[in-house]
Write a protein that holds these residues in place. Structure first.
Motif, PDB file in Angstrom:
ATOM      1  N   TYR A 207      59.867  95.756 -20.899  1.00  0.00           N
ATOM      2  CA  TYR A 207      61.052  94.931 -20.675  1.00  0.00           C
ATOM      3  C   TYR A 207      61.479  94.972 -19.213  1.00  0.00           C
ATOM      4  N   ALA A 208      61.828  93.826 -18.651  1.00  0.00           N
ATOM      5  CA  ALA A 208      62.463  93.753 -17.341  1.00  0.00           C
ATOM      6  C   ALA A 208      63.974  93.817 -17.544  1.00  0.00           C
ATOM      7  N   LEU A 209      64.683  94.442 -16.597  1.00  0.00           N
ATOM      8  CA  LEU A 209      66.110  94.699 -16.746  1.00  0.00           C
ATOM      9  C   LEU A 209      66.868  94.216 -15.521  1.00  0.00           C
ATOM     10  N   VAL A 210      68.073  93.680 -15.737  1.00  0.00           N
ATOM     11  CA  VAL A 210      68.922  93.261 -14.629  1.00  0.00           C
ATOM     12  C   VAL A 210      70.379  93.449 -15.032  1.00  0.00           C
ATOM     13  N   GLY A 211      71.227  93.782 -14.063  1.00  0.00           N
ATOM     14  CA  GLY A 211      72.656  93.933 -14.323  1.00  0.00           C
ATOM     15  C   GLY A 211      73.441  93.942 -13.034  1.00  0.00           C
ATOM     16  N   SER A 212      74.735  93.694 -13.114  1.00  0.00           N
ATOM     17  CA  SER A 212      75.580  93.625 -11.921  1.00  0.00           C
ATOM     18  C   SER A 212      76.707  94.640 -11.983  1.00  0.00           C
ATOM     19  N   SER A 213      77.402  94.777 -10.850  1.00  0.00           N
ATOM     20  CA  SER A 213      78.554  95.676 -10.766  1.00  0.00           C
ATOM     21  C   SER A 213      79.827  95.012 -11.264  1.00  0.00           C
TER      22      SER A 213
ATOM     23  N   SER B 118      73.539  87.121 -11.391  1.00  0.00           N
ATOM     24  CA  SER B 118      72.470  88.113 -11.257  1.00  0.00           C
ATOM     25  C   SER B 118      71.209  87.640 -11.956  1.00  0.00           C
ATOM     26  N   LEU B 119      71.384  87.037 -13.109  1.00  0.00           N
ATOM     27  CA  LEU B 119      70.245  86.490 -13.851  1.00  0.00           C
ATOM     28  C   LEU B 119      69.548  85.409 -13.031  1.00  0.00           C
ATOM     29  N   ALA B 120      70.331  84.536 -12.417  1.00  0.00           N
ATOM     30  CA  ALA B 120      69.736  83.483 -11.594  1.00  0.00           C
ATOM     31  C   ALA B 120      68.982  84.074 -10.404  1.00  0.00           C
ATOM     32  N   ALA B 121      69.536  85.144  -9.822  1.00  0.00           N
ATOM     33  CA  ALA B 121      68.917  85.748  -8.636  1.00  0.00           C
ATOM     34  C   ALA B 121      67.546  86.337  -8.958  1.00  0.00           C
ATOM     35  N   ILE B 122      67.460  87.119 -10.027  1.00  0.00           N
ATOM     36  CA  ILE B 122      66.175  87.753 -10.324  1.00  0.00           C
ATOM     37  C   ILE B 122      65.160  86.726 -10.826  1.00  0.00           C
ATOM     38  N   THR B 123      65.632  85.692 -11.495  1.00  0.00           N
ATOM     39  CA  THR B 123      64.721  84.655 -11.979  1.00  0.00           C
ATOM     40  C   THR B 123      64.074  83.923 -10.814  1.00  0.00           C
ATOM     41  N   ARG B 124      64.811  83.736  -9.755  1.00  0.00           N
ATOM     42  CA  ARG B 124      64.234  83.085  -8.572  1.00  0.00           C
ATOM     43  C   ARG B 124      63.092  83.907  -7.977  1.00  0.00           C
ATOM     44  N   ILE B 125      63.168  85.220  -8.188  1.00  0.00           N
ATOM     45  CA  ILE B 125      62.164  86.101  -7.593  1.00  0.00           C
ATOM     46  C   ILE B 125      60.949  86.268  -8.494  1.00  0.00           C
ATOM     47  N   ILE B 126      61.186  86.509  -9.780  1.00  0.00           N
ATOM     48  CA  ILE B 126      60.077  86.857 -10.673  1.00  0.00           C
ATOM     49  C   ILE B 126      59.619  85.695 -11.539  1.00  0.00           C
ATOM     50  N   GLY B 127      60.364  84.595 -11.512  1.00  0.00           N
ATOM     51  CA  GLY B 127      60.005  83.452 -12.331  1.00  0.00           C
ATOM     52  C   GLY B 127      60.764  83.445 -13.653  1.00  0.00           C
ATOM     53  N   ARG B 128      60.604  82.371 -14.376  1.00  0.00           N
ATOM     54  CA  ARG B 128      61.329  82.180 -15.627  1.00  0.00           C
ATOM     55  C   ARG B 128      60.789  83.111 -16.719  1.00  0.00           C
ATOM     56  N   PRO B 129      61.659  83.897 -17.356  1.00  0.00           N
ATOM     57  CA  PRO B 129      61.194  84.783 -18.433  1.00  0.00           C
ATOM     58  C   PRO B 129      60.767  83.982 -19.661  1.00  0.00           C
ATOM     59  N   ARG B 130      59.955  84.609 -20.474  1.00  0.00           N
ATOM     60  CA  ARG B 130      59.632  84.016 -21.773  1.00  0.00           C
ATOM     61  C   ARG B 130      60.881  84.008 -22.648  1.00  0.00           C
ATOM     62  N   LEU B 131      61.615  85.137 -22.650  1.00  0.00           N
ATOM     63  CA  LEU B 131      62.877  85.252 -23.370  1.00  0.00           C
ATOM     64  C   LEU B 131      63.894  85.962 -22.474  1.00  0.00           C
TER      65      LEU B 131
ATOM     66  N   GLY C 259      80.144  91.647  -5.088  1.00  0.00           N
ATOM     67  CA  GLY C 259      79.513  92.540  -6.046  1.00  0.00           C
ATOM     68  C   GLY C 259      78.029  92.688  -5.769  1.00  0.00           C
ATOM     69  N   SER C 260      77.386  93.583  -6.503  1.00  0.00           N
ATOM     70  CA  SER C 260      75.956  93.815  -6.302  1.00  0.00           C
ATOM     71  C   SER C 260      75.225  93.680  -7.633  1.00  0.00           C
ATOM     72  N   TRP C 261      73.917  93.464  -7.541  1.00  0.00           N
ATOM     73  CA  TRP C 261      73.090  93.439  -8.746  1.00  0.00           C
ATOM     74  C   TRP C 261      71.832  94.256  -8.497  1.00  0.00           C
ATOM     75  N   VAL C 262      71.265  94.750  -9.577  1.00  0.00           N
ATOM     76  CA  VAL C 262      70.008  95.487  -9.511  1.00  0.00           C
ATOM     77  C   VAL C 262      69.109  94.989 -10.631  1.00  0.00           C
ATOM     78  N   ALA C 263      67.828  95.125 -10.430  1.00  0.00           N
ATOM     79  CA  ALA C 263      66.854  94.768 -11.458  1.00  0.00           C
ATOM     80  C   ALA C 263      65.647  95.669 -11.341  1.00  0.00           C
ATOM     81  N   ASP C 264      65.001  95.908 -12.463  1.00  0.00           N
ATOM     82  CA  ASP C 264      63.759  96.672 -12.517  1.00  0.00           C
ATOM     83  C   ASP C 264      62.765  95.894 -13.366  1.00  0.00           C
ATOM     84  N   VAL C 265      61.578  95.673 -12.795  1.00  0.00           N
ATOM     85  CA  VAL C 265      60.554  94.881 -13.475  1.00  0.00           C
ATOM     86  C   VAL C 265      59.280  95.710 -13.560  1.00  0.00           C
ATOM     87  N   PRO C 266      58.803  96.004 -14.775  1.00  0.00           N
ATOM     88  CA  PRO C 266      57.585  96.813 -14.903  1.00  0.00           C
ATOM     89  C   PRO C 266      56.351  96.009 -14.518  1.00  0.00           C
ATOM     90  N   ALA C 267      55.329  96.714 -14.099  1.00  0.00           N
ATOM     91  CA  ALA C 267      54.088  96.033 -13.708  1.00  0.00           C
ATOM     92  C   ALA C 267      53.507  95.244 -14.879  1.00  0.00           C
TER      93      ALA C 267
END
Length: 460
Positions: free
Chosen positions: A83-89, A109-122, A40-48
């Protein structure tokens, strides 16, 4: 058992092999993609200007494509607000009823994006339709991974109840209107077989409505299908039995071409038919229905015996489930009622694919589990499945944020507060939160509405 599953799931996530890539989607947003272990695939979008909240979006039944928001308008509105967004297929190798893989793939998918952008506040789960069921599952097992959840237009009564209520309605059409030439209702060999059955039942119902007797019997079937009582062709919500029956008929003929072919994919996921009506007492079922008065009125006008028709439905009910399929859908496609984190549900009043009565069923389960303090339910006065404005979705997310941060719901999940918050977002749409209490979902096989609970032999 739930805790053990969550622990195993965490271990799987930590060992996942992911391959993220980065590409600029817009100057103010960074777009990420990756591949999951099952292909499967995942996508994420993180605003500046990320506000620290990451929203894990679970999409509904349909194409197995990775998306991170219900639609582009909601996506942009959420990104604009930080808001940052992530989801999978989900797993692309299986059925599009993807409950076998959805929760696992979402958490990976959540684990993947967290490794890149760091731990979210929520971290908040958001899901729509089938994805609302997924976000409900995440809320009951994901307390170490998410902080709260929003389930919109969700199939909160689960996959077995979804198939069973649809079986009740289509069986009634078969038995009352074409007993000598019934269409196939379960165990489809292909979606096309389901589509052909839907076309035949719709044509039969349309022809039947030429008489008062036919109108009454179609109304009984649409009541069992929990069809909405206000259709798109009607300027105002009808109050009379004939107007309500027309609305339910119009919704039914529009829904059958979707729900009957879709059964094929649920059976594919389950490994067989997981619905049954052996032992169902249809008189007891209708007695609890919020649509009972409409049916009784039309039967009186037609001079028909409702008792006789209900007795016939009970006597001839003979669809048996495959025991292994029931076990599979019980494991993959139901909710226990337990909540690890706060969950806010949102539903339109007139939903032809996920009856608003599902919300009553879900609330009962949560109360039974003793977690009602973590649940709030909201309603929007609109027609159609998942017909929400962007402001309504964001207001729901903000309400759960408040509950997570403060530990209290206060008034944020009330219709009045949600409406005011949605308007204050300034999105130039038309939010329509209202106070509402849905009727009972009567097709749940755990309710005492049957002549005798099917034994293992009868299920098989």
């Amino acid at each position: 058992m739930i805790r053990r599953f969550a622990t195993l799931l965490l271990a799987a996530i930590l060992t996942a092999t992911l391959a993220p890539g980065v590409a600029a989607a817009a100057p103010a947003t960074t777009h990420y993609t990756g591949v999951l272990r099952d292909g499967g695939s995942w996508v994420a979008d993180v605003p500046a200007r990320w506000n620290g909240t990451l929203v894990l979006y679970s999409h509904g039944f349909g194409a197995l494509e990775a998306i991170d928001a219900p639609n582009p308008e909601v996506q942009q509105a959420m990104l604009d607000r930080g808001y940052a967004l992530v989801g999978s297929s989900y797993d692309p190798n299986g059925s599009i009823w993807a409950l076998n893989s959805a929760t696992r793939d979402q958490f990976e998918s959540l684990a993947a994006i967290t490794r890149i952008i760091g731990r979210p506040r929520l971290t908040l789960a958001l899901g729509s339709s089938m994805g609302g069921l997924v976000s409900g599952q995440e809320a009951q097992i994901g307390g170490r991974l998410i902080d709260g959840a929003v389930s919109i237009c969700g199939l909160m009564a689960g996959g077995i109840n979804l198939n069973n209520y649809q079986l009740d309605g289509t069986y009634a059409l078969n038995q009352m209107l074409r007993p000598d030439d019934p269409v196939k209702l379960v165990r489809y060999a292909s979606p096309a077989e389901g589509a052909a059955a839907a076309a035949a039942l719709s044509a039969t119902a349309t022809a039947a409505r030429a008489t008062a007797a036919g109108q009454a019997r179609v109304a009984l079937a649409t009541a069992l299908l929990n069809m909405p009582t206000w259709s798109n062709s009607q300027a105002q919500a009808p109050r009379d039995a004939a107007g309500i029956a027309t609305a339910q008929y119009e919704w039914m003929t529009g829904a059958l071409p979707f729900i009957m072919p879709a059964r094929y994919f649920i059976e594919l996921s389950a490994g067989g038919n997981a619905s049954w009506n052996t032992g169902v007492d249809y008189a007891a079922l209708l007695a609890r229905s919020p649509h009972r008065d409409t049916v009784e009125t039309l039967y009186r006008r037609a001079g028909l015996s409702l008792r006789a028709d209900l007795s016939s439905l009970t006597r001839h009910a003979g669809v048996r489930a495959d025991k292994a399929a029931v076990r599979t859908l019980s494991r993959t496609s139901t909710l226990s009622g337990h909540l690890d984190v706060p969950n806010l549900t949102m539903h339109t009043l007139y939903d032809q694919l996920a009856p608003v009565e599902f919300q009553d069923q879900y609330a009962r389960q949560v109360r039974t589990a003793g977690d009602q303090h973590l649940l709030r339910q909201s309603y929007v006065n609109r027609r159609g499945h998942c017909a929400f404005e962007p402001s309504e979705i964001i207001a729901a997310v903000r309400a759960v944020e408040h509950r997570v941060v403060t530990g209290r719901w206060d008034q944020v999940a009330t219709a009045r507060h949600l409406q005011a918050d949605a308007r204050a977002l300034g999105l130039a749409d038309d939010p329509a939160f209202v106070r509402y209490r849905p009727g009972r979902f009567v097709n749940d096989r755990h309710l005492k509405v049957r002549a005798g609970w099917p034994s293992a032999a009868r299920l098989g």
